[in-house]
Structures are given as C-alpha cells and as structure tokens.
Design an enzyme around this catalytic site. Structure first.
Site, short mmCIF file in Angstrom:
data_model
loop_
_atom_site.label_atom_id
_atom_site.label_comp_id
_atom_site.label_asym_id
_atom_site.label_seq_id
_atom_site.Cartn_x
_atom_site.Cartn_y
_atom_site.Cartn_z
N HIS A 134 -5.87 13.27 4.04
CA HIS A 134 -5.31 11.43 4.22
C HIS A 134 -4.27 11.60 3.07
O HIS A 134 -4.17 12.01 1.53
CB HIS A 134 -6.27 10.56 2.93
CG HIS A 134 -6.17 8.55 3.64
ND1 HIS A 134 -5.10 8.77 1.93
CD2 HIS A 134 -5.72 8.20 4.37
CE1 HIS A 134 -4.81 7.20 2.67
NE2 HIS A 134 -5.33 6.95 3.96
N HIS A 180 5.12 7.21 1.62
CA HIS A 180 4.23 6.47 2.23
C HIS A 180 4.54 4.76 1.59
O HIS A 180 4.53 4.20 0.92
CB HIS A 180 2.89 5.88 0.65
CG HIS A 180 1.28 5.52 0.98
ND1 HIS A 180 0.77 4.90 0.04
CD2 HIS A 180 1.01 4.91 2.48
CE1 HIS A 180 -0.37 4.40 0.98
NE2 HIS A 180 -0.21 4.24 1.86
#
Length: 582
Positions: A134, A180
């Site tokens: 992830h 991110h």
C-alpha cells in the site's frame, strides 16, 4: 571511582566470566532427540548415511530425499572441525549425537517450509492471495515522509508482487510524479520508480508484478504514462487482447510480466469530466477531516477540460485488471455479472460489509479481485489484521510494508508459503461454488479438522547476534517463547513456555497442542522474549509460519527482527506434527 562503582564493575566482570564459561558447555540434548538418534542408529554411537536417509524419509517425511542429497551435508559436518567423531580420531563416516543435532539445525536442509513453488499456478489470478503493498513509494508515515523508489525496491526483494503508485501531474519533464496527494509528502519521479521496478521485479520471483495505479491524471498525461511505461518495460509490459475479460489470466501465463491495474480512462466528454491538475497540485493543501476517515482513492475528479480520446485509448490498452469505483450499495458492488474486475474497499468498509454480506464477498472473490487497504487514520503507516480480508477471499490485502508490528509479521508469514513467490493459492472452500447453507462462514465455529502439535526444544544464536548487555546488564537473559495460532476467530489462541532464567542457550522442551477448525487459513506465530521483572519484556525474535506448509519432524526455525529481517544466528529447534481428526 567510588567504592559502590568498583563493586559494580567487579560484579560485572565476574558475571561476564561466568557467562563465557557457560557458553562453552551447552546443556544436554533433549530426550526426544536422543531417543530418535538411537532408534535410527540401531542403538549405536554413530548414525551412518543409510540410517540418516531412513530418518529423513520416515521421521521427517522427506520422501524424495536421496543419499546424494545427504553426502555433501554429512561431509561438511564431519570436516568442520567440531565433529565429536573427528575430535576423537574416528575414521567412520557416521554422525555422532552432537553431529546429528548440528545437522538438524541446518536451516537450508531442515527449515520449517519448502523452498520451491509447489502450488498450481495455472488458475486465474482471482484464485490467489497476492503479496500486496500500500502506497509502496512511502518511506515512512502517510503525511510527511519522503517518497522514493527505495521502499519499492525493498518490497520487490522481499517478494511483494503488487506495487501501488499514486500518479499526479507535475511540472517535471515527464509531467507525472508519484506522491501521496493532499499531504506534505515529497514526490519522486515516475520514471525513477518504473526503472527500479523493471530492474528488481523478478529477482525474488518470476511471477507477475502488478502495478495498481491511483490515477489523478488528465487524459493527455494518461497517454504520456502509456508512452513512458511502454518505453521502459518493453515486452515485459502485458497488454490484454480484449477490453472485456471474463476470466483473469494465470500467474503462470504472466511470468516475468508487468501488469497494470487501475480504473478505465474517461472516454465520453458528455458524461465524464477530468481532473484539472496543475492549479490543485501546486497549491499547499490543508489536511481535511475526511482524510482521517476514508481514502481519496474513489474521489471524483473535477475539471472543465474535455478528455483526450486518443490518449484514453492508448492508456486503456495497457489495463489488464479493471478497477471500479466503490460507490453504491455493497450488494450492487458485489454483483457478479460475468465481466471480471477489481473492487477496492477500506478495512472499515470490508468489516462493515462482512457483517451482513459475508457470503456475497466470498462469491465475488471467486472470479473478481478484492483489494483491501488501510483506513486513512493509520497516518503512522500501521496495518490491520490481514485475516480480515483473507477469510473472505480478498486477494490483495494491501499493507504498509515500511511499517512493522504483528499484522506485518502475519503478512510476511502468509507469503513465506509456496516458496516465497508472492502468490498463494486460496483454499478450495473459497473457490468452489456452494449453496447458501454450505457456504464458508469464518464467524461460524466448525468441527475441528486438524491437531497441530508444536514442541519447542531449545534456542541459540543470541550470544552471536546481540551484545552481552543487550537484554540485561549484569546477567544472561531470561528467555521464554510465545506460541500462538492466528486465523479464524475459533482457532486463535496464545500459549507460552516457562521462563528459563539466566541462559544464553535456553532449553524448554515443552509441547503444545492446537485444535484447528480452519487449518488452511492458520498461521503459527512464534516469538521469543526476555522476561523483565521491572517493566516490559524485551523482544528477542519472531517468526510467523503458514500452518498448511509446515514440514513435519525436527525443524530449524530462524527468527527475525521486528521489521522482518532475519537474524544471522538466532534460531529455535522445534518439532511439528499436523494430525487429522477422525
């Protein structure tokens, strides 16, 4: 120096001397091992080649073992200089009891798991649990850490097969960065990430690497991604022959290929709109409350620009595993309609869905792929218990590999199965169609199917891998071993040995039994700790092993640190027996 300090130093020197003296004289071998040695040595002092072969085949269950396999091992033990037989000037080519124990502690020969791939790899991808990362580019927490290709490389070298990249527009030459989004993390170049993936993808395993893309690109940049990926990967990049798969290809058919998984691009300008990237990307965005509750993965893109239809077609041509938005009711999302796809749910959504739609989830995952990712509030890159997904057939249980802790140990343990290739075939009860009343339900207590017997004999190697004062300043450590089952709720249990005081070479010689209702999903967690009377017990190593893969008999079990790196010398001598319940 004060008198008190002098006494303290003197005491330390004396204890150090006693510790060194203790190291020379290890304790007596366990009675089980003595009896087994005498049995196969026909009561003699030496075990010869043919007798060792008989032991390997009958006791260890190694039916394919041959004399040729054993000869170089025996030769090595006898000529290392620590053989009792050699020390006594014996000319025979047999192993003494001490030699036999040294043989049992050889991990490469008597490790707890098989080293080779042995599952059927010709079934569709949906039939396998996949080692999944992830936000694979993050070096630390989810909000402020650096993005880099280094954690991607590390993950691939550990056998991870599913790498996640978040793609955003950038002002760089290629126009795409990996970061991110909506956080203060620093970006890394897309090209750098893809080049590292190409270089390290198939060092640990030949089976496919899947790139799950969280795509925040305009259609022009999607076309740019297609161009970059095609140029870097070349023939390694898998391009599906059809836009509408009714069954996923197999890991075997995709060996040494890179597979793309993401949502399909928007092709209809009348119904879909795109992300207007630059204005959003270059601004400093405050963290929103919503981030802490849910992921932005399924957020709608906002733009006034019309899609680049040609670019969308180029991009679409690369996508093998089609992602879908997790909008709508859970019943609608889990509908099986003949077109295979990938659905992503947060751990929170999956847990909620499993309460009332567990059967639907299992049926969905027979043909389709379910990806489960950590909740947004796990800002420190912690992880959830992976059985939450595995029990319902979820193939991609996405983990923050850069984290550490028990959930990550479970993930590492599961994928030590099948030779560590990153793909583990799901149990048949998660693959075969059943009636409603016969459908597998992990919350329901089933009859016991297997009894796992685990015996912990002794441990060694701490004196080599740790400093003499790591656990206690003035005395050897007080070790004990925790032996736990992690699996469906009915099977999960914790047990531990007694504490062996002041020993660098602890001997426990204790056995535990675990009744298992769903052995196919069970993991054996092993952890050694140093008992601390004044506070928290010290960590001294761990391992997590898939129960269905355990090799029977005496086994050398290596221990790992908190992050999953194997210690050089620390190991346990154990015995495993998995018996059917009549």
């Amino acid at each position: 120096m004060s008198m008190k300090m002098k006494v303290k130093v003197h005491k330390y020197k004396v204890l150090n001397f006693l510790t060194r003296k203790f190291e020379v004289h290890k304790t007596e071998p366990p009675l089980d091992i003595k009896k087994t040695f005498l049995k196969f040595a026909n009561g003699g002092n030496l075990m010869f080649n043919d007798q060792l072969l008989q032991f390997m085949m009958e006791y260890q269950g190694e039916k394919n073992c041959t004399i040729k396999d054993l000869e170089p091992i025996i030769e090595k033990i006898l000529h290392e200089g620590n053989s009792t037989c050699n020390a006594e000037g014996c000319k025979g080519q047999g192993l003494s009891l001490n030699d036999f124990i040294n043989f049992l502690l050889l991990h490469d020969f008597n490790g707890p798991l098989k080293n080779e791939v042995h599952h059927d790899m010709s079934a569709p991808l949906s039939h396998y649990f996949m080692y999944t990362g992830h936000n694979s580019y993050l070096t630390g927490n989810q909000l402020t850490s650096e993005c880099s290709d280094e954690p991607i490389i590390e993950a691939l070298l550990h056998g991870v097969r599913v790498i996640e990249l978040d793609l955003w527009p950038a002002s760089s030459k290629d126009g795409i960065k990996v970061v991110h989004g909506r956080t203060l993390t620093t970006p890394v170049s897309l090209i750098k990430c893809l080049e590292s993936i190409k270089k390290y993808a198939f060092i640990k395993s030949d089976f496919p690497v899947i790139l799950t893309l969280e795509d925040h690109l305009t259609s022009t940049l999607q076309a740019k991604f297609a161009e970059i990926a095609t140029e870097i990967f070349g023939d390694m990049l898998h391009c599906p022959q059809t836009d509408c798969l009714t069954e996923f290809p197999s890991p075997e058919s995709l060996k040494k290929q890179v597979v793309i998984s993401t949502k399909l691009p928007k092709e209809d300008p009348q119904n879909e709109e795109e992300l207007c990237g630059k204005a959003l990307l270059d601004s400093m965005v405050k963290l929103k409350t919503e981030y802490l509750n849910e992921s932005y993965e399924d957020e709608e893109d906002i733009s006034t620009k019309k899609p680049n239809l040609r670019g969308a077609v180029q991009y679409k041509h690369l996508i093998t595993i089609h992602g879908v938005k997790s909008k709508g009711t859970i019943k609608e999302l889990l509908k099986v309609d003949g077109k295979v796809r990938r659905l992503s749910l947060s751990e929170k959504k999956l847990k909620s869905a499993s309460e009332s739609h567990g059967t639907d989830i299992i049926r969905f995952t027979r043909e389709n792929i379910l990806r489960v990712f950590p909740n947004g509030e796990r800002v420190k890159s912690s992880n959830f218990r992976p059985h939450l997904g595995w029990m319902y057939g979820a193939q991609m249980v996405a983990f923050n590999i850069q984290g550490h802790g028990k959930p990550l140990w479970y993930q590492q343990g599961m994928f030590r199965a099948n030779g560590g290739c990153g793909y583990v075939k799901k149990p048949e009860f998660l693959l075969c169609k059943q009636s409603d009343k016969d459908e597998f339900d992990p919350k329901r207590t089933s009859p016991v199917k297997k009894i796992l017997k685990v015996k912990v004999y002794n441990g060694e190697g701490w004196k080599s891998d740790f400093s003499s004062t790591h656990f206690d300043l003035f005395s050897p450590p007080d070790f004990y071993t925790k032996v736990c089952i992690v699996g469906v709720p009915a099977d999960s249990v914790k047990k531990h040995t007694s504490v062996v005081m002041n020993k660098w070479f602890p001997v426990w010689d204790e056995e535990f039994e675990f009744p298992l209702t769903v052995p196919k999903l069970a993991l054996l967690r092993i952890q050694v700790k140093d008992k601390d009377k004044g506070g928290k017990d010290d960590f001294a190593g761990q391992n997590c092993l898939p129960v269905p893969e355990l090799r029977h008999g005496f086994r050398s079990v290596p221990l790992y640190d908190k992050r999953g790196k194997k210690y050089e010398s620390v190991k346990l001598l154990m015995r495993f027996q998995l018996e059917n319940v009549e």
